[in-house]
Design an enzyme around this catalytic site. Structure first.
Site, mmCIF file in Angstrom:
data_model
loop_
_atom_site.group_PDB
_atom_site.id
_atom_site.type_symbol
_atom_site.label_atom_id
_atom_site.label_comp_id
_atom_site.label_asym_id
_atom_site.label_seq_id
_atom_site.Cartn_x
_atom_site.Cartn_y
_atom_site.Cartn_z
ATOM 1 N N ASN A 86 -4.099 6.086 -0.829
ATOM 2 C CA ASN A 86 -3.320 6.120 0.912
ATOM 3 C C ASN A 86 -2.265 7.561 0.966
ATOM 4 O O ASN A 86 -2.500 8.429 1.972
ATOM 5 C CB ASN A 86 -2.526 5.181 1.194
ATOM 6 C CG ASN A 86 -2.941 4.115 1.469
ATOM 7 O OD1 ASN A 86 -3.654 4.025 1.623
ATOM 8 N ND2 ASN A 86 -2.407 2.747 1.345
ATOM 9 N N SER A 136 0.951 -1.090 0.024
ATOM 10 C CA SER A 136 -0.174 -0.142 0.086
ATOM 11 C C SER A 136 0.656 1.277 -0.013
ATOM 12 O O SER A 136 0.443 2.223 -0.474
ATOM 13 C CB SER A 136 -0.579 -0.178 1.201
ATOM 14 O OG SER A 136 -0.230 -0.070 2.655
ATOM 15 N N GLU A 168 -6.504 -0.808 -6.610
ATOM 16 C CA GLU A 168 -4.541 0.261 -7.538
ATOM 17 C C GLU A 168 -3.974 -0.994 -8.776
ATOM 18 O O GLU A 168 -3.577 -1.240 -7.490
ATOM 19 C CB GLU A 168 -4.448 1.562 -6.614
ATOM 20 C CG GLU A 168 -5.130 1.812 -6.185
ATOM 21 C CD GLU A 168 -4.414 2.696 -4.688
ATOM 22 O OE1 GLU A 168 -4.609 3.843 -4.985
ATOM 23 O OE2 GLU A 168 -3.994 2.335 -4.411
ATOM 24 N N HIS A 176 -3.036 -3.731 -5.420
ATOM 25 C CA HIS A 176 -3.264 -2.701 -4.284
ATOM 26 C C HIS A 176 -4.488 -3.180 -4.382
ATOM 27 O O HIS A 176 -5.618 -2.082 -4.325
ATOM 28 C CB HIS A 176 -2.613 -1.564 -3.819
ATOM 29 C CG HIS A 176 -3.163 -1.386 -2.906
ATOM 30 N ND1 HIS A 176 -3.635 0.396 -2.156
ATOM 31 C CD2 HIS A 176 -3.723 -1.751 -1.400
ATOM 32 C CE1 HIS A 176 -3.265 0.578 -1.337
ATOM 33 N NE2 HIS A 176 -3.550 -0.814 -0.235
#
Length: 524
Positions: A177, A106, A139, A127
């Site tokens: 993130n 991540s 992702e 991800h």
């Protein structure tokens, strides 16, 4: 996470080899998978026959040798670069040359993981978001050497899995993130500074922004150790942006073993490790001991939608309402509390507060609805700053469920208690905070929106993919650009300038693209 990813593949008819490092770890993973699918059956979301077929597609094994014939490997080991590099070197040795090697990292560099192999063109980031069977976003992270065929194959696979993919380059934090953790880190800093309680910070962001969880409760769910590692990685890899430098309190809590739900205690305390049930602790607020001033008659100053809405809501709550205009304040001579709701302009509000100071009886609470101005500057226009408080209502007619109660360094406890009681009588949740730019909601929301504009400005992703990432990956009701279109770019720029001018924190400086869009009267 590993068990969740296994479930995603098996749910969609794809045979899976689930590998762990030991028999004990494998049994824990198997228990996660069976527990998840059994809950789905109990809730009527999965038929028993489909569950049995799903589990029948999974082969459990200890050791990497079981992966010799697979087409794709997705690793979900702990977020440590040295561990992932060692693992990928082993996968490179064991797996078929044409196998794709994907990392669920991540925050770590996919490129640095890929170069541990002799096949970096076959390595990609995949991800998933937790819980993987539920969250729609994936992702897809390509490096500068990832094969275009590999990217296309993985994108097609995401479609087969019923996921929405966004394909991006290898940058710290990717989309979700990078935007989420700056916001979470800032919320920790707000709590560390005792600007507001944990309950009030979380309630403000849930009610003020429609988020499914407040930031501190979300950190407990993620795990404070995980959050710390992600922030540290993004800070080191992302140009040492201070918005991603872990707040000292976070490191202290991790060191003390306060990791969130997994340990039974983090920002909140839970019934037991792994439980989601909150239990009271030494920080749990008690009902206010102090009594506020008794309020029966309320004055409302202003002629706009906010003033009209406040007058209506106050009357419905049983108060006697006395309306007034900014130039005729005499009718307010015998009220118990006044709420000014004139234009959010310094001269106008200062003039009203000074006029109220002359007209109103001693001890009357004077509340200002400012959303951007320092309350203390307005309070000092009166001779009674202890009686002045901010009441920031949400929505043009004060219909929102949240009220930010802004106390200055001169506001008395009785005034704050009175404001709490008024908010409760209106059926609103009142959250108490200090007198800083943006209060709680805007101070956390607008830097996040500004970060999204910076991401777009850097050409890292598109408006659509950034909005998709935050809605599908983080559960936000609106993407940042959808929200910017709602609030208006000029409003966003004004608030961001105030936040930056107060703190002079470089990370809070308005994005140049935001300035340019406002100057050009353009939209995003």
């Amino acid at each position: 996470m590993g068990a969740g990813i296994v479930e995603v593949f098996a749910r969609n008819g794809i045979p899976v080899v689930a590998v762990e490092i030991s028999e004990a770890a494998l049994e824990r993973g198997r228990a996660h998978l069976t527990g998840s699918t059994d809950r789905a059956v109990a809730r009527g979301k999965l038929a028993e026959a489909d569950r049995d077929a799903l589990l029948g597609r999974v082969t459990f094994a200890v050791g990497l040798d079981a992966l010799r014939s697979v087409d794709l490997v997705v690793e979900a080991v702990p977020e440590r670069l040295d561990l992932k590099r060692r693992l990928f070197a082993e996968l490179d040795r064991i797996c078929r040359p044409e196998a794709i090697l994907a990392t669920n990292t991540s925050s770590l560099s996919v490129t640095e993981i890929a170069v541990a192999t002799t096949r970096p063109a076959q390595v990609i980031g995949l991800h998933f978001f937790n819980p993987a069977p539920v969250m729609k976003l994936v992702e897809v992270v390509r490096t500068v050497v990832t094969s275009a065929d590999v990217v296309a194959d993985v994108e097609a696979l995401c479609g087969r899995l019923g996921k929405v993919d966004v394909t991006i380059g290898d940058r710290a934090g990717f989309i979700a993130n990078a935007l989420l953790f700056g916001y979470l880190n800032q919320a920790i800093g707000m709590y560390e500074a005792r600007y507001a309680s944990r309950e009030d910070i979380d309630a403000a962001m849930k009610l003020g922004c429609g988020l499914p969880m407040g930031p501190l409760a979300l950190l407990d769910l993620i795990g404070l150790d995980t959050a710390y590692e992600i922030l540290e990685t993004m800070y080191r890899r992302g140009g040492r942006d201070r918005r991603h430098a872990p707040v000292p309190l976070l490191r202290q809590m991790v060191t003390a073993g306060l990791l969130g739900r997994k340990s039974g205690r983090g920002f909140y305390t839970y019934e037991r490790p792994g439980s989601a049930k909150l239990v009271p602790d030494e920080h749990t607020p008690n009902p206010a001991d102090g009594a506020g001033r008794e309020i029966a008659k309320v004055g409302v100053v202003g002629t706009g939608p906010l003033a009209a809405g406040l007058a209506e809501h106050l009357a419905k709550a049983g108060y006697q309402v006395v309306p007034a205009t900014a130039d005729v304040l005499a009718p307010l001579a015998d009220v118990d509390l006044v709420v000014e709701a004139v234009d959010d302009e310094p001269y106008a509000k200062t003039a009203v507060l000074a006029g109220l100071d002359e007209v109103c009886q001693p001890g009357v609470v004077l509340a200002t609805t400012t959303s951007t101005l320092p309350v203390i500057e307005l309070a000092m226009a009166t001779g009674r700053p202890a009686d002045v408080v901010g009441l920031h209502f949400f929505g043009p007619d004060a219909a929102g469920p949240l009220v930010e109660i802004v106390r200055t360094i001169r506001t008395s406890a009785q005034t704050t208690d009175t404001a709490r009681a008024l908010s409760a009588a209106l059926g609103r949740t009142g959250v108490v905070c200090g007198d800083r730019a943006g209060f709680i909601v805007n101070a956390l929301l607008f830097p996040y929106l500004n970060d999204a504009v910076r991401m777009l400005e850097a050409g890292y992703s598109t408006v659509e993919d950034i909005d998709h990432a935050m809605k599908l990956g983080c559960g936000c009701p609106s993407g940042p650009f959808e929200l910017l279109r709602t609030v208006g770019l000029e409003v966003a720029l004004t608030i961001q300038r105030r936040l930056y001018q107060e703190s002079r924190e470089p990370g809070l400086a308005p994005a140049p693209l935001l300035e340019q869009l406002v100057t050009a009267h353009a939209e995003v």
